[in-house]
Motif scaffolding. Structure first.
Motif, PDB file in Angstrom:
ATOM      1  N   ILE A  46       1.848   9.477  -5.773  1.00 57.14           N
ATOM      2  CA  ILE A  46       2.274  10.883  -5.458  1.00 57.14           C
ATOM      3  C   ILE A  46       3.280  11.173  -6.437  1.00 57.14           C
ATOM      4  CG2 ILE A  46       3.647  12.092  -3.918  1.00 57.14           C
ATOM      5  CD1 ILE A  46       2.406  10.254  -1.431  1.00 57.14           C
ATOM      6  N   ALA A  47       4.080  10.368  -6.819  1.00 60.61           N
ATOM      7  CA  ALA A  47       5.218  10.692  -7.973  1.00 60.61           C
ATOM      8  C   ALA A  47       4.244  10.973  -9.433  1.00 60.61           C
ATOM      9  CB  ALA A  47       6.104   9.423  -7.893  1.00 60.61           C
ATOM     10  N   ALA A  48       3.178  10.335  -9.646  1.00 60.66           N
ATOM     11  CA  ALA A  48       2.448  10.548 -10.683  1.00 60.66           C
ATOM     12  C   ALA A  48       1.804  12.004 -10.748  1.00 60.66           C
ATOM     13  CB  ALA A  48       1.596   9.312 -11.085  1.00 60.66           C
ATOM     14  N   GLY A  49       1.605  12.352  -9.515  1.00 58.26           N
ATOM     15  CA  GLY A  49       0.822  13.785  -9.333  1.00 58.26           C
ATOM     16  C   GLY A  49      -0.591  13.502  -9.141  1.00 58.26           C
ATOM     17  N   GLN A  50      -1.138  12.297  -9.010  1.00 60.63           N
ATOM     18  CA  GLN A  50      -2.572  12.081  -8.791  1.00 60.63           C
ATOM     19  C   GLN A  50      -2.886  12.341  -7.374  1.00 60.63           C
ATOM     20  OE1 GLN A  50      -2.590   8.038  -9.902  1.00 60.63           O
ATOM     21  NE2 GLN A  50      -2.427   8.490 -12.053  1.00 60.63           N
ATOM     22  N   LYS A  51      -3.208  13.726  -6.968  1.00 63.13           N
ATOM     23  CA  LYS A  51      -3.500  13.885  -5.627  1.00 63.13           C
ATOM     24  C   LYS A  51      -4.864  13.265  -5.072  1.00 63.13           C
ATOM     25  CE  LYS A  51      -3.847  17.882  -2.619  1.00 63.13           C
ATOM     26  NZ  LYS A  51      -2.814  18.849  -2.029  1.00 63.13           N
ATOM     27  N   GLU A  52      -5.813  13.219  -5.825  1.00 62.97           N
ATOM     28  CA  GLU A  52      -6.957  12.461  -5.019  1.00 62.97           C
ATOM     29  C   GLU A  52      -6.756  11.088  -4.904  1.00 62.97           C
ATOM     30  OE1 GLU A  52     -10.459  13.092  -7.510  1.00 62.97           O
ATOM     31  OE2 GLU A  52     -10.292  15.057  -7.542  1.00 62.97           O
ATOM     32  N   GLU A  53      -6.113  10.477  -5.724  1.00 59.06           N
ATOM     33  CA  GLU A  53      -5.751   9.036  -5.526  1.00 59.06           C
ATOM     34  C   GLU A  53      -4.753   8.779  -4.543  1.00 59.06           C
ATOM     35  OE1 GLU A  53      -5.993   4.914  -6.199  1.00 59.06           O
ATOM     36  OE2 GLU A  53      -7.163   6.430  -6.989  1.00 59.06           O
ATOM     37  N   ALA A  54      -3.815   9.724  -4.316  1.00 60.71           N
ATOM     38  CA  ALA A  54      -2.712   9.571  -3.410  1.00 60.71           C
ATOM     39  C   ALA A  54      -3.449   9.837  -1.995  1.00 60.71           C
ATOM     40  CB  ALA A  54      -1.727  10.585  -3.640  1.00 60.71           C
ATOM     41  N   VAL A  55      -4.212  10.831  -1.844  1.00 61.72           N
ATOM     42  CA  VAL A  55      -4.799  11.137  -0.696  1.00 61.72           C
ATOM     43  C   VAL A  55      -5.729   9.855  -0.018  1.00 61.72           C
ATOM     44  CG1 VAL A  55      -6.711  12.534   0.657  1.00 61.72           C
ATOM     45  CG2 VAL A  55      -4.939  13.530  -0.809  1.00 61.72           C
ATOM     46  N   LYS A  56      -6.184   9.256  -0.871  1.00 62.77           N
ATOM     47  CA  LYS A  56      -7.133   7.969  -0.711  1.00 62.77           C
ATOM     48  C   LYS A  56      -6.083   6.825  -0.261  1.00 62.77           C
ATOM     49  CE  LYS A  56      -9.265   5.437  -3.686  1.00 62.77           C
ATOM     50  NZ  LYS A  56     -10.085   5.160  -4.789  1.00 62.77           N
ATOM     51  N   LEU A  57      -5.114   6.630  -0.968  1.00 62.31           N
ATOM     52  CA  LEU A  57      -4.221   5.578  -0.635  1.00 62.31           C
ATOM     53  C   LEU A  57      -3.536   5.952   0.827  1.00 62.31           C
ATOM     54  CD1 LEU A  57      -2.857   4.694  -4.015  1.00 62.31           C
ATOM     55  CD2 LEU A  57      -4.131   3.268  -2.697  1.00 62.31           C
TER      56      LEU A  57
ATOM     57  N   PHE B  18       0.748  -1.101   0.011  1.00 65.63           N
ATOM     58  CA  PHE B  18      -0.051   0.125  -0.102  1.00 65.63           C
ATOM     59  C   PHE B  18       0.896   1.172  -0.057  1.00 65.63           C
ATOM     60  CE2 PHE B  18      -3.707  -2.498   1.287  1.00 65.63           C
ATOM     61  CZ  PHE B  18      -4.530  -1.866   0.459  1.00 65.63           C
ATOM     62  N   ILE B  19       1.928   1.302   0.701  1.00 71.14           N
ATOM     63  CA  ILE B  19       2.698   2.425   0.781  1.00 71.14           C
ATOM     64  C   ILE B  19       3.453   2.697  -0.540  1.00 71.14           C
ATOM     65  CG2 ILE B  19       5.016   3.156   1.647  1.00 71.14           C
ATOM     66  CD1 ILE B  19       4.394   1.800   4.357  1.00 71.14           C
ATOM     67  N   LYS B  20       3.846   1.590  -1.266  1.00 69.32           N
ATOM     68  CA  LYS B  20       4.418   1.774  -2.606  1.00 69.32           C
ATOM     69  C   LYS B  20       3.370   2.355  -3.501  1.00 69.32           C
ATOM     70  CE  LYS B  20       7.743  -1.746  -2.327  1.00 69.32           C
ATOM     71  NZ  LYS B  20       8.439  -3.259  -2.618  1.00 69.32           N
ATOM     72  N   LYS B  21       2.394   1.941  -3.425  1.00 75.29           N
ATOM     73  CA  LYS B  21       1.188   2.321  -4.317  1.00 75.29           C
ATOM     74  C   LYS B  21       0.906   3.827  -4.067  1.00 75.29           C
ATOM     75  CE  LYS B  21      -1.542  -1.895  -5.010  1.00 75.29           C
ATOM     76  NZ  LYS B  21      -2.764  -2.555  -4.887  1.00 75.29           N
ATOM     77  N   ALA B  22       0.837   4.080  -2.799  1.00 83.25           N
ATOM     78  CA  ALA B  22       0.652   5.638  -2.522  1.00 83.25           C
ATOM     79  C   ALA B  22       1.745   6.340  -2.967  1.00 83.25           C
ATOM     80  CB  ALA B  22       0.394   5.814  -0.914  1.00 83.25           C
ATOM     81  N   GLU B  23       2.939   5.980  -2.962  1.00 75.56           N
ATOM     82  CA  GLU B  23       4.181   6.775  -3.128  1.00 75.56           C
ATOM     83  C   GLU B  23       3.991   6.826  -4.961  1.00 75.56           C
ATOM     84  OE1 GLU B  23       7.309   4.798  -1.423  1.00 75.56           O
ATOM     85  OE2 GLU B  23       7.436   5.780   0.129  1.00 75.56           O
ATOM     86  N   ALA B  24       3.762   5.745  -5.583  1.00 74.96           N
ATOM     87  CA  ALA B  24       3.745   6.009  -7.056  1.00 74.96           C
ATOM     88  C   ALA B  24       2.617   7.003  -7.250  1.00 74.96           C
ATOM     89  CB  ALA B  24       3.188   4.498  -7.626  1.00 74.96           C
TER      90      ALA B  24
END
Length: 86
Positions: free
Chosen positions: A39-50, A31-37
């Protein structure tokens, strides 16, 4: 090898717990790797959810004693800093 029946049971229980705890730690790392990915891609909504899922999962792991409290806090702070920087 243990000679006492209760100690044999404790060894079996320890092995079962080790497998279960390893799986839960692996899930958290995934889950941490998915969240960091995200964040790196700039997908703020998805990153906040993860990241919210990660925070909850890390709290559960710390509460159950699978990872230390300080380790959970450190990982949570790292993720929150990265999301705030977006």
């Amino acid at each position: 090898m243990a000679n006492i029946k209760s100690q044999e049971k404790r060894i079996e229980i320890g092995e079962r717990n080790n497998i279960r705890n390893s799986a839960r730690k692996s899930e958290a790392r995934t889950f941490i790797k998915k969240a960091e990915a995200a964040i790196a891609a700039g997908q703020k909504e998805e990153a906040v959810k993860l990241v919210n899922l990660c925070l909850s999962l890390l709290d559960q792991l710390a509460q159950d004693g699978i990872i230390s409290k300080n380790s959970a806090l450190r990982k949570k702070a790292h993720l929150q800093r990265e999301v705030a920087a977006l």
